[in-house]
Design a protein around this motif. Sequence first.
Motif, mmCIF file in Angstrom:
data_model
loop_
_atom_site.group_PDB
_atom_site.id
_atom_site.type_symbol
_atom_site.label_atom_id
_atom_site.label_comp_id
_atom_site.label_asym_id
_atom_site.label_seq_id
_atom_site.Cartn_x
_atom_site.Cartn_y
_atom_site.Cartn_z
ATOM 1 N N SER A 1 0.814 -1.210 0.000
ATOM 2 C CA SER A 1 0.000 0.000 0.000
ATOM 3 C C SER A 1 0.848 1.261 0.000
ATOM 4 O O SER A 1 0.370 2.327 -0.320
ATOM 5 N N GLY A 2 2.126 1.165 0.350
ATOM 6 C CA GLY A 2 2.992 2.326 0.283
ATOM 7 C C GLY A 2 3.817 2.384 -0.976
ATOM 8 O O GLY A 2 4.758 3.154 -1.074
ATOM 9 N N TRP A 3 3.446 1.558 -1.991
ATOM 10 C CA TRP A 3 4.297 1.405 -3.173
ATOM 11 C C TRP A 3 4.659 2.721 -3.847
ATOM 12 O O TRP A 3 5.836 2.992 -4.048
ATOM 13 N N PRO A 4 3.710 3.631 -4.159
ATOM 14 C CA PRO A 4 4.134 4.857 -4.820
ATOM 15 C C PRO A 4 4.903 5.777 -3.893
ATOM 16 O O PRO A 4 5.656 6.622 -4.330
ATOM 17 N N ASP A 5 4.695 5.638 -2.556
ATOM 18 C CA ASP A 5 5.258 6.576 -1.603
ATOM 19 C C ASP A 5 6.488 6.040 -0.880
ATOM 20 O O ASP A 5 7.302 6.799 -0.381
ATOM 21 N N GLN B 1 9.008 7.969 -8.944
ATOM 22 C CA GLN B 1 9.415 8.303 -10.308
ATOM 23 C C GLN B 1 8.673 7.429 -11.313
ATOM 24 O O GLN B 1 8.242 7.904 -12.351
ATOM 25 N N ALA B 2 8.514 6.134 -10.964
ATOM 26 C CA ALA B 2 7.798 5.243 -11.876
ATOM 27 C C ALA B 2 6.361 5.697 -12.038
ATOM 28 O O ALA B 2 5.817 5.718 -13.139
ATOM 29 N N ALA B 3 5.714 6.094 -10.915
ATOM 30 C CA ALA B 3 4.334 6.558 -11.000
ATOM 31 C C ALA B 3 4.247 7.830 -11.816
ATOM 32 O O ALA B 3 3.312 8.037 -12.576
ATOM 33 N N GLY B 4 5.259 8.712 -11.649
ATOM 34 C CA GLY B 4 5.271 9.951 -12.414
ATOM 35 C C GLY B 4 5.417 9.702 -13.901
ATOM 36 O O GLY B 4 4.915 10.468 -14.718
ATOM 37 N N ALA C 1 0.920 10.521 -7.339
ATOM 38 C CA ALA C 1 1.369 10.158 -8.679
ATOM 39 C C ALA C 1 2.648 10.876 -9.079
ATOM 40 O O ALA C 1 3.220 10.570 -10.126
ATOM 41 N N ASN C 2 3.088 11.840 -8.268
ATOM 42 C CA ASN C 2 4.259 12.644 -8.613
ATOM 43 C C ASN C 2 4.069 13.286 -9.985
ATOM 44 O O ASN C 2 4.974 13.321 -10.816
ATOM 45 N N ALA C 3 2.851 13.769 -10.211
ATOM 46 C CA ALA C 3 2.498 14.373 -11.492
ATOM 47 C C ALA C 3 1.851 15.732 -11.233
ATOM 48 O O ALA C 3 1.247 15.951 -10.179
ATOM 49 N N PRO C 4 1.949 16.662 -12.180
ATOM 50 C CA PRO C 4 1.354 17.987 -11.975
ATOM 51 C C PRO C 4 -0.162 17.943 -12.014
ATOM 52 O O PRO C 4 -0.757 17.155 -12.769
ATOM 53 N N LEU C 5 -0.792 18.777 -11.207
ATOM 54 C CA LEU C 5 -2.240 18.934 -11.237
ATOM 55 C C LEU C 5 -2.563 20.090 -12.178
ATOM 56 O O LEU C 5 -2.177 21.231 -11.932
#
Length: 303
Positions: free
Chosen positions: A156-160, A167-170, A205-209
């Motif tokens: 459950s902490g995979w992206p964090d 970086q992979a999520a981004g 997601a390490n992505a811009p909103l």
Amino acid sequence: MKWTAILRSLFSQSVDLLGPPDAHCLVCGGRRRGLPPRSADGLRIGDWLCDGCLACIPWIRRPACPRCGRPVFCPDCIRQPVRAFEMNRSAVRYNDDMKAWLALYKFRGDERYGEVLAEMMLPAFERLTAEVSAAAGDEAGRVVSGTGFAGLKKISGWPDRMRGGRQAAGQVWHAVTYVPVSRERAEERGFNQSERLARATAMRANAPLLPLLRRIRDSGKQSQRGRSERLRAMRAVFGPDDAGIRRLAELRASCGNRASEPVRVLLVDDIYTTGSTVEACAGAIRAAASYPVQVYVLTWARS
């Protein structure tokens, strides 16, 4: 014995008064057994809810429809197999309890529920990210693909948890956006619940909103409408936010995307009912872009 009972009652009341305010369940008000440890990146659902209320959450563990994420047979996707969006994944079923939780946040302004709802979306976000990663052939997708809900709980902490995971999520998500509300709704509520859920998702997601959409007209309340009425009401409701679309193009150029490589946008909303809202939003985004765009949808609840 009588005095003992009185003293125990007084002690219990003093503990309630002196103890931390979040020692009580947000939903039922009962005391929780203890405060769970906080994660490195924020609070967890158990920081607000008791075990009983946690057990009442109707999680969607295995979507039956690969397109809309419904946990049972979906006639809507049979009738309309071609959609403007790629797929939707939702965290929970929209039952009476979830309706009450959302109402307290959306209409009563209890912002604590906003944090709970955002946290509840994490398993659905991870599932969707894993599916998209696997389809794209990313290493992150191969690691978590096919784990199902039980496997996602283990990671459950995979992206964090790992910066490499972030970086992979981004890389999976180029941008996160949300369904806009009308000016009247924004003034009435004081906020856009979808935007707030999207903001939390963008951090994960390490992505811009990016605000990629604007509402051209108010479609009215959808809750009392049937499927056909919803579809008619959503026609020409949304248009592109020109500044957001330009920013998306700039991000695409800075990432070095090839002309044939699609930009992956994650569209966030609170509830998926017939898909008419996200269909209209995805269509508006794709029509405004001069390059390939894939729109995926993440919602808190699926009715």
